[in-house]
Design a protein around this motif. Structure first.
Motif, PDB file in Angstrom:
ATOM      1  N   PHE A 160       0.830  -1.206   0.000  1.00  0.00           N
ATOM      2  CA  PHE A 160       0.000   0.000   0.000  1.00  0.00           C
ATOM      3  C   PHE A 160       0.866   1.259   0.000  1.00  0.00           C
ATOM      4  N   VAL A 202      -6.459  -4.165  -1.880  1.00  0.00           N
ATOM      5  CA  VAL A 202      -5.228  -4.497  -1.159  1.00  0.00           C
ATOM      6  C   VAL A 202      -5.379  -5.917  -0.653  1.00  0.00           C
ATOM      7  N   ALA A 216      -1.331  -3.876  -4.054  1.00  0.00           N
ATOM      8  CA  ALA A 216      -2.227  -2.773  -3.729  1.00  0.00           C
ATOM      9  C   ALA A 216      -2.382  -1.904  -4.971  1.00  0.00           C
TER      10      ALA A 216
END
Length: 234
Positions: A160, A202, A216
């Protein structure tokens, strides 16, 4: 040449432990900037891993865009994340001798792979770096599965941050994930980064034995399309 389609994230995994001859071939594909970076590594194995990883990236992008690998021209974001001005989106990660590359037609994309391994003071690292709910998930994992739980969380979090383009310059505790949720909805809270979980995919993704990986991307619904696994190198 494989065509890239919206909603698809192509994943490729390979090895970095190649011969001296193949490492030299890999170096020939790199730009002067990449060669200079490779030369700054103190240890030979770090230099080889970086060189081969960049060559793999160029080859995968070349196959997907119809561009000769050596002719690909990267640009770089504020925190050094490379990108291609006209797309596609891509990201790569390597751990020990493994490398994983993700490519999508568009979007902010991050990927992470981590070899499962013994980590000294794992519980302490989790306590200091994970959000409270993540620390609880890790703590509740049965002993034999605790290492895997740690790396499932870690890879989702790092993927992420890489998608945001900030890497580990942002605190890992500034957002939270739960890989046990719906595989496409591991992101629980990212309000500190101005992001809504509903806008993101994600989650952990399949990879070779002995590792954990995650992707992600700021697209709520995607399909993972494996490009294959190359255990032999280039």
């Amino acid at each position: 040449m494989k065509s890239l389609r919206n909603g698809i994230v192509c994943i490729w995994e390979g090895r970095l432990d190649v011969s001296v001859a193949l490492t030299a071939e890999a170096r020939a594909l790199l730009s002067p900037r990449e060669r200079a970076r490779a030369d700054r590594f103190v240890y030979d194995h770090h230099r080889r891993r970086y060189t081969v990883a960049q060559a793999h990236l160029r080859r995968v992008l070349g196959d997907l865009t119809g561009t000769r690998p050596a002719n690909i021209r990267f640009q770089y974001g504020e925190h050094g994340k490379p990108f291609l001005a006209g797309g596609p989106a891509f990201n790569q990660s390597h751990s020990s001798e493994r490398v994983m590359i993700g490519v999508a037609a568009e979007g902010r994309l991050g990927i992470d792979i981590e070899k499962r391994r013994t980590v000294r003071l794992m519980s302490e690292i989790a306590r200091k770096n994970f959000a409270p709910d993540e620390s609880e998930l890790f703590r509740r994992a049965p002993g034999p599965h605790r290492q895997s739980a740690f790396f499932k969380l870690w890879t989702c979090k790092e993927a992420f941050l890489k998608a945001l383009g900030v890497g580990l310059t942002a605190p890992l505790r500034s957002f939270s994930v739960d890989p046990s949720r719906n595989p496409q909805s591991a992101l629980v809270d990212a309000s500190a980064h101005g992001e809504r979980p509903a806008d993101w995919h994600v989650g952990n993704i399949p990879c070779s034995t002995g590792a954990e990986a995650a992707v992600a991307i700021d697209r709520p619904s995607i399909v993972i399309e494996p490009l294959g696994y190359d255990p032999a190198g280039l």
